[in-house]
Design a protein around this motif. Structure first.
Motif, mmCIF file in Angstrom:
data_model
loop_
_atom_site.group_PDB
_atom_site.id
_atom_site.type_symbol
_atom_site.label_atom_id
_atom_site.label_comp_id
_atom_site.label_asym_id
_atom_site.label_seq_id
_atom_site.Cartn_x
_atom_site.Cartn_y
_atom_site.Cartn_z
ATOM 1 N N PHE A 22 0.844 -1.258 0.015
ATOM 2 C CA PHE A 22 -0.033 0.049 0.125
ATOM 3 C C PHE A 22 1.077 1.175 -0.024
ATOM 4 O O PHE A 22 2.080 1.196 0.618
ATOM 5 N N ALA A 23 0.350 2.226 -0.499
ATOM 6 C CA ALA A 23 1.244 3.659 -0.474
ATOM 7 C C ALA A 23 1.053 4.171 0.898
ATOM 8 O O ALA A 23 0.264 3.966 1.658
ATOM 9 N N TYR B 227 -0.488 -4.441 8.433
ATOM 10 C CA TYR B 227 0.647 -3.572 8.980
ATOM 11 C C TYR B 227 0.963 -2.393 8.388
ATOM 12 O O TYR B 227 0.207 -1.887 7.502
ATOM 13 N N ALA B 228 1.768 -1.687 9.134
ATOM 14 C CA ALA B 228 2.081 -0.263 8.850
ATOM 15 C C ALA B 228 3.384 0.016 9.193
ATOM 16 O O ALA B 228 3.833 -0.614 10.132
ATOM 17 N N SER B 229 4.027 0.980 8.568
ATOM 18 C CA SER B 229 5.384 1.295 9.095
ATOM 19 C C SER B 229 5.526 1.970 10.454
ATOM 20 O O SER B 229 4.516 2.589 10.719
ATOM 21 N N GLN C 142 1.857 -0.897 13.499
ATOM 22 C CA GLN C 142 3.049 -0.444 12.997
ATOM 23 C C GLN C 142 4.353 -1.487 13.399
ATOM 24 O O GLN C 142 4.358 -2.185 14.228
ATOM 25 N N THR C 143 5.215 -1.855 12.491
ATOM 26 C CA THR C 143 6.337 -3.001 12.629
ATOM 27 C C THR C 143 7.631 -2.327 11.615
ATOM 28 O O THR C 143 7.242 -1.604 10.774
ATOM 29 N N ASP C 144 8.758 -2.770 11.799
ATOM 30 C CA ASP C 144 9.848 -3.065 10.832
ATOM 31 C C ASP C 144 10.427 -4.220 10.704
ATOM 32 O O ASP C 144 11.507 -4.379 10.229
ATOM 33 N N ARG C 145 9.646 -5.593 10.847
ATOM 34 C CA ARG C 145 9.995 -6.686 10.736
ATOM 35 C C ARG C 145 10.457 -6.989 9.237
ATOM 36 O O ARG C 145 11.279 -7.838 8.957
ATOM 37 N N PHE C 146 9.760 -6.265 8.295
ATOM 38 C CA PHE C 146 9.960 -6.440 6.933
ATOM 39 C C PHE C 146 11.097 -5.718 6.199
ATOM 40 O O PHE C 146 11.690 -5.946 5.296
ATOM 41 N N GLU D 125 8.740 1.930 3.721
ATOM 42 C CA GLU D 125 7.656 1.417 2.887
ATOM 43 C C GLU D 125 7.215 0.041 2.583
ATOM 44 O O GLU D 125 6.245 -0.471 2.313
ATOM 45 N N ARG D 126 8.300 -0.583 3.081
ATOM 46 C CA ARG D 126 8.337 -2.260 2.865
ATOM 47 C C ARG D 126 7.411 -2.749 3.910
ATOM 48 O O ARG D 126 7.064 -4.126 3.763
ATOM 49 N N ASN D 127 7.085 -1.958 5.020
ATOM 50 C CA ASN D 127 6.230 -2.394 6.120
ATOM 51 C C ASN D 127 4.828 -2.027 5.916
ATOM 52 O O ASN D 127 3.812 -2.659 6.787
ATOM 53 N N GLN D 128 4.412 -1.500 4.793
ATOM 54 C CA GLN D 128 3.108 -1.071 4.680
ATOM 55 C C GLN D 128 2.247 -2.157 3.659
ATOM 56 O O GLN D 128 2.046 -1.748 2.567
ATOM 57 N N ILE D 129 2.121 -3.301 4.430
ATOM 58 C CA ILE D 129 1.669 -4.482 3.553
ATOM 59 C C ILE D 129 0.350 -5.059 4.312
ATOM 60 O O ILE D 129 -0.024 -4.699 5.574
ATOM 61 N N VAL D 130 -0.148 -5.907 3.595
ATOM 62 C CA VAL D 130 -0.924 -6.905 4.108
ATOM 63 C C VAL D 130 -0.775 -8.184 3.668
ATOM 64 O O VAL D 130 -0.502 -8.380 2.599
#
Length: 400
Positions: free
Chosen positions: A300-301, A333-335, A375-379, A385-390
């Protein structure tokens, strides 16, 4: 005067008369009105017994009248005590016989003062037998009519039992469907109250509409307003149903997560803050350990929860590829950039939007639920931006 040698035979005949079956009196006639139809044997047997009784009695009377010696004319008749007793007993039995004959519709036998010849007795017996035979045939006809009625009632009873069984089966099926519907129904309390209120309002409006259609032109405006309000209420119900479906799709807390996804959700929570190698190892083991595999990762953006148009078709294909009875668990997830509360809402909106599309394309046997981890930074710890996913997980039933 010595006893007549034929008196013993007369006594013997009278004793046989005592042992013969008596005719039906008024009480017996009353007992014949039973609730169940008599069978053929139950009617003919008493008639045969009565005929035998009449024949034996007539023979006794004949023997007594023809074989007992009479006194010469002009002399004083002499009767012993035994002879007088026999005559009295004979008259008693004649009276009983006449009552039986009258009950059967036969003429009574005349008094024993006049002697009947054997031909007269035989003629009377034949006439009685003919009358009793006609009576027996009448009874047989009545029995056949009763048997036909019983057969008809039996058929009606069998048909009624079949209808009763069919209705019982339909009732069981309806109860089963109702129980299943009650188990499947999961409504939010507030939304359910709004739905019931809207339905009640629609019912009242439909009643007003029915009444308004019959009123003069002066009330047509009220009818138009009611129809407009009815349309608006139907639209609102559709929105409430949509919100209700969304409420059941999204799990706002860990306690609302379906049992199939609880273990995966807890395992994903435990990976927060772990090293990349540990996260990679855990993901590789989820399939064998939890029966869960990642089918798709949607990006996601920044600051957006909108699903890009090309992703619509991909999500529908993912639902078709998933096995029957599988659960599609969507985790958002979110950044770590920005406000924590805003990122939590953003991750839940991303998961809910994806889950809504999957729910519209899934098979009836499949289940869809959305959850968020914020929010997370695991990815990626360097590229937010790589943490803005589903993540879309497929959870299949494991065979332990």
């Amino acid at each position: 005067m010595p006893d007549d040698p034929h008196s013993e035979a007369s006594v013997s005949d009278d004793e046989n008369l005592e042992s013969a079956p008596a005719g039906t009196d008024d009480d017996a006639a009353g007992e014949e009105t039973v609730t169940e139809p008599a069978t053929k044997s139950s009617v003919v047997s008493p008639a045969v017994a009565v005929i035998g009784f009449i024949i034996i009695t007539l023979l006794g009377v004949l023997i007594f009248q023809n074989f007992v010696p009479r006194q010469p004319s002009g002399t004083e008749p002499y009767e012993s005590t035994g002879m007088a007793s026999l005559k009295a007993d004979l008259e008693t039995r004649r009276a009983e016989l006449n009552r039986t004959r009258v009950s059967l519709g036969l003429e009574p036998i005349a008094s024993g003062q006049s002697v009947e010849t054997a031909e007269q007795v035989s003629a009377r017996i034949k006439e009685d037998a003919s009358t009793l035979s006609a009576l027996a045939q009448s009874f047989e006809s009545l029995i056949q009519e009763k048997d036909s009625e019983i057969d008809r009632l039996r058929e009606e009873s069998v048909s009624a039992l079949k209808d009763q069984k069919r209705l019982r089966d339909l009732l069981g099926s309806a109860k089963s469907d109702l129980d299943k519907a009650m188990m499947d129904a999961s409504y939010a309390t507030t939304l359910k109250s709004d739905l019931e209120s809207a339905r009640a309002r629609i019912t009242a409006l439909e009643k007003d509409l029915a009444e308004a259609r019959e009123v003069p032109q002066s009330l047509r405006e009220r009818l138009a307003a009611s129809e407009s309000e009815n349309t608006e209420l139907h639209r609102r119900i559709s929105e409430l149903v949509k919100k209700l479906n969304e409420a059941t799709i999204f799990a706002g807390t860990a306690s609302e997560i379906r049992p199939e996804a609880v273990a995966l959700y807890q395992a994903l929570q435990d990976l927060e803050g772990k090293a990349d190698s540990e996260i990679s190892t855990a993901y590789s083991r989820f399939g064998a350990k939890l029966g869960a595999n990642v089918m798709r990762t949607c990006t996601f953006a920044t600051g957006s929860a909108d699903v890009a148009p090309p992703l619509d078709q991909e999500l529908a294909e993912i639902a078709r590829q998933a096995p029957k009875n599988a659960m599609l668990f969507v985790v958002g997830y979110a950044s770590e950039t920005g406000n924590v509360d805003a990122n939590r809402a953003l991750s839940s909106n991303r998961a809910t939007n994806v889950a809504r599309m999957l729910n519209g394309a899934k098979d009836r046997s499949q289940k869809v639920q959305a959850a968020y981890l914020g929010q997370t930074d695991r990815f990626s710890s360097r590229i937010p931006e790589r943490n803005q996913i589903v993540e879309i997980w497929e959870i299949s039933k494991r065979s332990d």
